[in-house]
Design a protein around this motif. Sequence first.
Motif, short mmCIF file in Angstrom:
data_model
loop_
_atom_site.label_atom_id
_atom_site.label_comp_id
_atom_site.label_asym_id
_atom_site.label_seq_id
_atom_site.Cartn_x
_atom_site.Cartn_y
_atom_site.Cartn_z
N SER A 119 -0.64 -12.88 0.78
CA SER A 119 -1.61 -11.83 0.44
C SER A 119 -2.12 -11.06 1.65
CB SER A 119 -2.79 -12.43 -0.32
OG SER A 119 -2.35 -12.98 -1.54
N ALA A 120 -1.73 -11.48 2.85
CA ALA A 120 -2.09 -10.74 4.06
C ALA A 120 -0.99 -9.80 4.50
CB ALA A 120 -2.42 -11.72 5.19
N ALA A 150 4.00 -3.49 -0.20
CA ALA A 150 4.84 -3.29 -1.39
C ALA A 150 4.22 -3.90 -2.64
CB ALA A 150 6.23 -3.90 -1.15
N LEU A 151 4.49 -3.25 -3.77
CA LEU A 151 4.04 -3.78 -5.06
C LEU A 151 4.77 -5.08 -5.35
CD1 LEU A 151 3.57 -1.80 -8.36
CD2 LEU A 151 4.75 -3.99 -8.37
N GLY A 210 -3.34 -7.28 -9.91
CA GLY A 210 -3.35 -5.84 -10.12
C GLY A 210 -2.19 -5.19 -9.40
N GLU A 211 -1.41 -4.37 -10.09
CA GLU A 211 -0.31 -3.66 -9.45
C GLU A 211 -0.85 -2.59 -8.51
OE1 GLU A 211 3.08 -3.88 -12.99
OE2 GLU A 211 1.91 -2.04 -12.71
N SER A 212 -0.35 -2.58 -7.29
CA SER A 212 -0.73 -1.52 -6.35
C SER A 212 0.28 -1.46 -5.22
CB SER A 212 -2.14 -1.75 -5.78
OG SER A 212 -2.17 -2.86 -4.90
N CYS A 213 0.23 -0.36 -4.50
CA CYS A 213 1.06 -0.16 -3.32
C CYS A 213 0.33 0.81 -2.42
CB CYS A 213 2.43 0.40 -3.73
SG CYS A 213 3.55 0.76 -2.35
N LEU A 226 -1.82 -8.90 -4.11
CA LEU A 226 -1.02 -9.88 -3.37
C LEU A 226 -0.41 -9.21 -2.14
CD1 LEU A 226 0.49 -11.69 -6.49
CD2 LEU A 226 -1.42 -12.43 -5.06
N SER A 227 0.90 -9.03 -2.06
CA SER A 227 1.52 -8.45 -0.85
C SER A 227 0.96 -7.07 -0.51
CB SER A 227 3.03 -8.36 -1.03
OG SER A 227 3.36 -7.63 -2.19
N ALA A 228 0.53 -6.32 -1.52
CA ALA A 228 0.03 -4.96 -1.30
C ALA A 228 -1.46 -4.92 -0.98
CB ALA A 228 0.30 -4.10 -2.53
N ALA A 229 -2.17 -6.02 -1.19
CA ALA A 229 -3.63 -5.98 -1.17
C ALA A 229 -4.19 -5.43 0.14
CB ALA A 229 -4.19 -7.38 -1.42
#
Length: 414
Positions: free
Chosen positions: A170-171, A197-198, A241-244, A346-349
Amino acid sequence: MPSSDSSAVLVTGVGITSAIGHGAGDFIAALLEGKRNFAVMKRPGRQCAAGDEPATRFIGAEIPSFSPPEGLPAGILRTASLSGQVALATLHEAWRDARLTDVDPVRIGLVVGGSNVQQRELSRAHESYRERPQFLRPTYGLSFMDSDISGMCSEVFGIKGFAYTLGGASASGQLAAIHAVQSVASGQVDVCIALGALMDLSHWECQGLRSLGAMGSDEFADQPQLACRPFDRRTDGFIFGESCGAVVVERAGAARRAGVGSYARVAGWAMRMDANRNPNPSFEGEVSVMRQALNNAGFDPASIDYVNPHGTGSKLGDATEVKAIEEVGLKHAYINTTKSLIGHGLSAAGASELVATLLQMRARRLHPCGNLEQPIDDSCNWVRVQPVDHAIQRAVKISLGFSGINCAMCLEAS
């Protein structure tokens, strides 16, 4: 280091795609409105039948009615996953914002934060071709690799400096930004883009995170809009939550293209590991990384007037982070939680929340927190249910990840 110094590293472009807004303008307007879009997730492959047992209803914030902008190659979009399409759209916005068409492509780098981000796409392929694997589409041979999204982006935008992925749980998004800043500061490239990335979760990852006790929500299973509540006493886990998000960084001396402005100066950063595979937070690690970032920036804690925390909605994680913020001497600063409105990307946060911080700096307003009804610590300077007029001068952004990853970044108005 003043922003007029030619060696100062500036953010000159941003891009964002989220469940509450596509593009910087829509996104900041939705943030300031306190808009949320949480519901039982409906994307194919996100929910699963459970035989005789009732299926878990996974809650999250999904991007509605997404369509890539005009001008992106149809052939690539046709074979790209949701993660790939959203990455291209988000990078397209950041590219145009920073006017990178006029930059030598050999002097542009790209760091994509996030590994194993196309899980739902791969899971659906496994299910569809289980009985006829010989008909599996050829692009599967690309999409299971972490290089797929960075390669796709480099091809579409002609990036010839470097392009690679960086996994940090998540970082990841903020670690990508730190690597981008380091690449520019060292002179490896003139411009570098960091993209979070999403992470396209399938029902397998959702179930795994629920089984781990990380993802909520049991208490608000029938009230999805109330489920995402970082730093609130009634939280029972993070809500996806989906984000990029994407940021463009470059040295002030290189940012001389007509029409290119600066969102902020990146003043300092730090990253530290806890030597721990597990998801439990470390008070010592969080305190240390914030202090190191402040020291590298040359900032006194008293000069920080805004903190964008990691806060996911984990009872232990949120409590540990608040204690660390107090220990470092930052409780006086305004604090709000972007995840309470867009969910945990997560990866995009880290990248999405970095964009949210930069847009609040430009808007001179701070967005409210969603569902922060009973804060775990009333003495913090929370932005509650209404936006606050405030011109951020110095900000700290915190990102944390499973396996003991801690990172922090200091920004200064430019």
